[in-house]
Design a protein around this motif. Structure first.
Motif, PDB file in Angstrom:
ATOM      1  N   ARG A  10       0.846  -1.192   0.000  1.00  0.00           N
ATOM      2  CA  ARG A  10       0.000   0.000   0.000  1.00  0.00           C
ATOM      3  C   ARG A  10       0.880   1.240   0.000  1.00  0.00           C
ATOM      4  O   ARG A  10       1.871   1.316   0.709  1.00  0.00           O
ATOM      5  CB  ARG A  10      -0.910   0.019   1.245  1.00  0.00           C
ATOM      6  CG  ARG A  10      -2.003   1.084   1.110  1.00  0.00           C
ATOM      7  CD  ARG A  10      -2.434   1.670   2.433  1.00  0.00           C
ATOM      8  NE  ARG A  10      -1.393   2.410   3.110  1.00  0.00           N
ATOM      9  CZ  ARG A  10      -1.020   3.666   2.811  1.00  0.00           C
ATOM     10  NH1 ARG A  10      -1.593   4.323   1.815  1.00  0.00           N
ATOM     11  NH2 ARG A  10      -0.077   4.271   3.493  1.00  0.00           N
ATOM     12  N   ARG A  11       0.520   2.202  -0.823  1.00  0.00           N
ATOM     13  CA  ARG A  11       1.246   3.473  -0.912  1.00  0.00           C
ATOM     14  C   ARG A  11       0.247   4.620  -0.905  1.00  0.00           C
ATOM     15  O   ARG A  11      -0.886   4.466  -1.336  1.00  0.00           O
ATOM     16  CB  ARG A  11       2.057   3.561  -2.218  1.00  0.00           C
ATOM     17  CG  ARG A  11       3.126   2.526  -2.387  1.00  0.00           C
ATOM     18  CD  ARG A  11       4.316   2.810  -1.464  1.00  0.00           C
ATOM     19  NE  ARG A  11       5.342   1.811  -1.598  1.00  0.00           N
ATOM     20  CZ  ARG A  11       5.402   0.693  -0.891  1.00  0.00           C
ATOM     21  NH1 ARG A  11       4.483   0.427   0.002  1.00  0.00           N
ATOM     22  NH2 ARG A  11       6.388  -0.165  -1.059  1.00  0.00           N
ATOM     23  N   SER A  12       0.686   5.767  -0.474  1.00  0.00           N
ATOM     24  CA  SER A  12      -0.127   6.974  -0.572  1.00  0.00           C
ATOM     25  C   SER A  12       0.020   7.496  -1.993  1.00  0.00           C
ATOM     26  O   SER A  12       1.105   7.898  -2.394  1.00  0.00           O
ATOM     27  CB  SER A  12       0.348   8.029   0.429  1.00  0.00           C
ATOM     28  OG  SER A  12       0.098   7.583   1.737  1.00  0.00           O
ATOM     29  N   GLN A 122      -6.525   3.621   9.029  1.00  0.00           N
ATOM     30  CA  GLN A 122      -5.543   2.667   8.500  1.00  0.00           C
ATOM     31  C   GLN A 122      -6.253   1.436   7.929  1.00  0.00           C
ATOM     32  O   GLN A 122      -5.900   0.963   6.847  1.00  0.00           O
ATOM     33  CB  GLN A 122      -4.539   2.256   9.589  1.00  0.00           C
ATOM     34  CG  GLN A 122      -3.560   1.189   9.143  1.00  0.00           C
ATOM     35  CD  GLN A 122      -2.605   1.616   8.040  1.00  0.00           C
ATOM     36  OE1 GLN A 122      -2.654   2.732   7.531  1.00  0.00           O
ATOM     37  NE2 GLN A 122      -1.726   0.721   7.644  1.00  0.00           N
ATOM     38  N   LEU A 125      -7.621   2.480   4.568  1.00  0.00           N
ATOM     39  CA  LEU A 125      -6.593   2.571   3.533  1.00  0.00           C
ATOM     40  C   LEU A 125      -6.194   1.187   3.019  1.00  0.00           C
ATOM     41  O   LEU A 125      -6.044   0.983   1.815  1.00  0.00           O
ATOM     42  CB  LEU A 125      -5.361   3.309   4.063  1.00  0.00           C
ATOM     43  CG  LEU A 125      -5.549   4.803   4.341  1.00  0.00           C
ATOM     44  CD1 LEU A 125      -4.350   5.342   5.104  1.00  0.00           C
ATOM     45  CD2 LEU A 125      -5.782   5.581   3.062  1.00  0.00           C
ATOM     46  N   ILE A 136      -4.902   8.398  -0.617  1.00  0.00           N
ATOM     47  CA  ILE A 136      -3.940   9.182   0.154  1.00  0.00           C
ATOM     48  C   ILE A 136      -4.681   9.814   1.322  1.00  0.00           C
ATOM     49  O   ILE A 136      -5.807  10.286   1.186  1.00  0.00           O
ATOM     50  CB  ILE A 136      -3.236  10.255  -0.720  1.00  0.00           C
ATOM     51  CG1 ILE A 136      -2.104  10.923   0.052  1.00  0.00           C
ATOM     52  CG2 ILE A 136      -4.219  11.257  -1.290  1.00  0.00           C
ATOM     53  CD1 ILE A 136      -1.171  11.751  -0.813  1.00  0.00           C
ATOM     54  N   TRP A 137      -4.051   9.773   2.473  1.00  0.00           N
ATOM     55  CA  TRP A 137      -4.599  10.339   3.708  1.00  0.00           C
ATOM     56  C   TRP A 137      -4.037  11.742   3.815  1.00  0.00           C
ATOM     57  O   TRP A 137      -2.865  11.945   4.059  1.00  0.00           O
ATOM     58  CB  TRP A 137      -4.155   9.481   4.877  1.00  0.00           C
ATOM     59  CG  TRP A 137      -4.575   9.878   6.251  1.00  0.00           C
ATOM     60  CD1 TRP A 137      -5.170  11.037   6.667  1.00  0.00           C
ATOM     61  CD2 TRP A 137      -4.415   9.075   7.425  1.00  0.00           C
ATOM     62  NE1 TRP A 137      -5.385  11.008   8.022  1.00  0.00           N
ATOM     63  CE2 TRP A 137      -4.933   9.804   8.519  1.00  0.00           C
ATOM     64  CE3 TRP A 137      -3.881   7.819   7.661  1.00  0.00           C
ATOM     65  CZ2 TRP A 137      -4.937   9.318   9.823  1.00  0.00           C
ATOM     66  CZ3 TRP A 137      -3.887   7.341   8.967  1.00  0.00           C
ATOM     67  CH2 TRP A 137      -4.409   8.073  10.026  1.00  0.00           C
ATOM     68  N   ARG A 138      -4.884  12.729   3.600  1.00  0.00           N
ATOM     69  CA  ARG A 138      -4.449  14.121   3.671  1.00  0.00           C
ATOM     70  C   ARG A 138      -4.910  14.742   4.988  1.00  0.00           C
ATOM     71  O   ARG A 138      -5.957  14.391   5.523  1.00  0.00           O
ATOM     72  CB  ARG A 138      -5.003  14.929   2.502  1.00  0.00           C
ATOM     73  CG  ARG A 138      -4.459  14.489   1.147  1.00  0.00           C
ATOM     74  CD  ARG A 138      -4.835  15.490   0.074  1.00  0.00           C
ATOM     75  NE  ARG A 138      -4.408  15.057  -1.244  1.00  0.00           N
ATOM     76  CZ  ARG A 138      -3.214  15.277  -1.755  1.00  0.00           C
ATOM     77  NH1 ARG A 138      -2.309  15.924  -1.053  1.00  0.00           N
ATOM     78  NH2 ARG A 138      -2.920  14.862  -2.968  1.00  0.00           N
ATOM     79  N   ILE A 164      -9.492  11.358   3.104  1.00  0.00           N
ATOM     80  CA  ILE A 164      -8.966  10.270   2.304  1.00  0.00           C
ATOM     81  C   ILE A 164      -9.463  10.445   0.876  1.00  0.00           C
ATOM     82  O   ILE A 164     -10.657  10.368   0.613  1.00  0.00           O
ATOM     83  CB  ILE A 164      -9.378   8.898   2.879  1.00  0.00           C
ATOM     84  CG1 ILE A 164      -8.752   8.673   4.262  1.00  0.00           C
ATOM     85  CG2 ILE A 164      -8.929   7.776   1.950  1.00  0.00           C
ATOM     86  CD1 ILE A 164      -9.434   9.320   5.395  1.00  0.00           C
TER      87      ILE A 164
END
Length: 190
Positions: A10-12, A122, A125, A136-138, A164
């Motif tokens: 998993r990546r942003s 989490q 995500l 992406i978690w902003r 998100i």
């Protein structure tokens, strides 16, 4: 997708396609989020899912938080800058506002309620990733500004803990090195 693979891969990713995401995928990911741990099982999270023109609620929040910084500009310049702020909400086809809505249980400290809400994010995500979506978690100053609560109708005790942004990936996720966990672990055995 196997759990350890999901955690490692998993990546942003902020670059996503504009393609619509089926509601069922988001609902499954939100269900996974709801299984996060919480002290005394308070489950202090809630989620506001924005798609289509619904994302304008977030755009309104961005404009509200930025507007004080645009005082002194001409009305044309001000409106141009506010339009750019509103456009931030449309960077992905789905935006999920994660909210810590404290339970009111006197046994649960606020810091624990916020931590549980972060754990739910989490899970969210990882579930979005398992569904083939990028996310992406902003956060940042606008999210923490009290004015951002207005468009969502949040009360004084509630707080945004993440925005998100999700959609189908438009780039190949980069490989990100990690510091070996042995460098960040202390064992106390006696």
């Amino acid at each position: 997708m196997e759990l350890y693979e999901a955690i490692r891969t998993r990546r942003s990713l902020g670059r996503v396609k504009k393609d619509e995401v089926p509601r069922e995928l988001i609902e499954r990911a939100l269900e996974a989020a709801s299984w996060a741990p919480s002290h005394h099982n308070t489950q202090p999270w809630k989620f506001i899912v924005m798609t289509g023109e619904g994302r304008s609620k977030l755009g309104e929040g961005y404009a509200l938080t930025a507007a004080p910084g645009f005082e002194g500009l001409s009305s044309e310049e001000r409106e141009e800058k506010l339009a750019k702020e509103r456009a931030k909400a449309f960077r992905s086809p789905v935006v999920i506002a994660a909210v810590c809505s404290p339970s009111g249980d006197k046994r649960a400290l606020l810091v624990e309620e916020v931590a549980a809400s972060h754990a739910a994010v989490q899970n969210l995500l990882l579930a979005l990733h398992a569904e083939g979506l990028a996310a992406i978690w902003r956060s940042g100053e606008p999210m923490y500004n009290p004015l951002m609560k207005q468009p969502f109708g949040l009360d004084e005790q509630e707080q945004l803990v993440g925005l998100i942004y999700a959609g189908y990936p438009d780039i190949t996720p980069p490989s990100i090195p990690r510091t070996p966990i042995s460098e960040k672990t202390v064992w106390i055995e006696q």
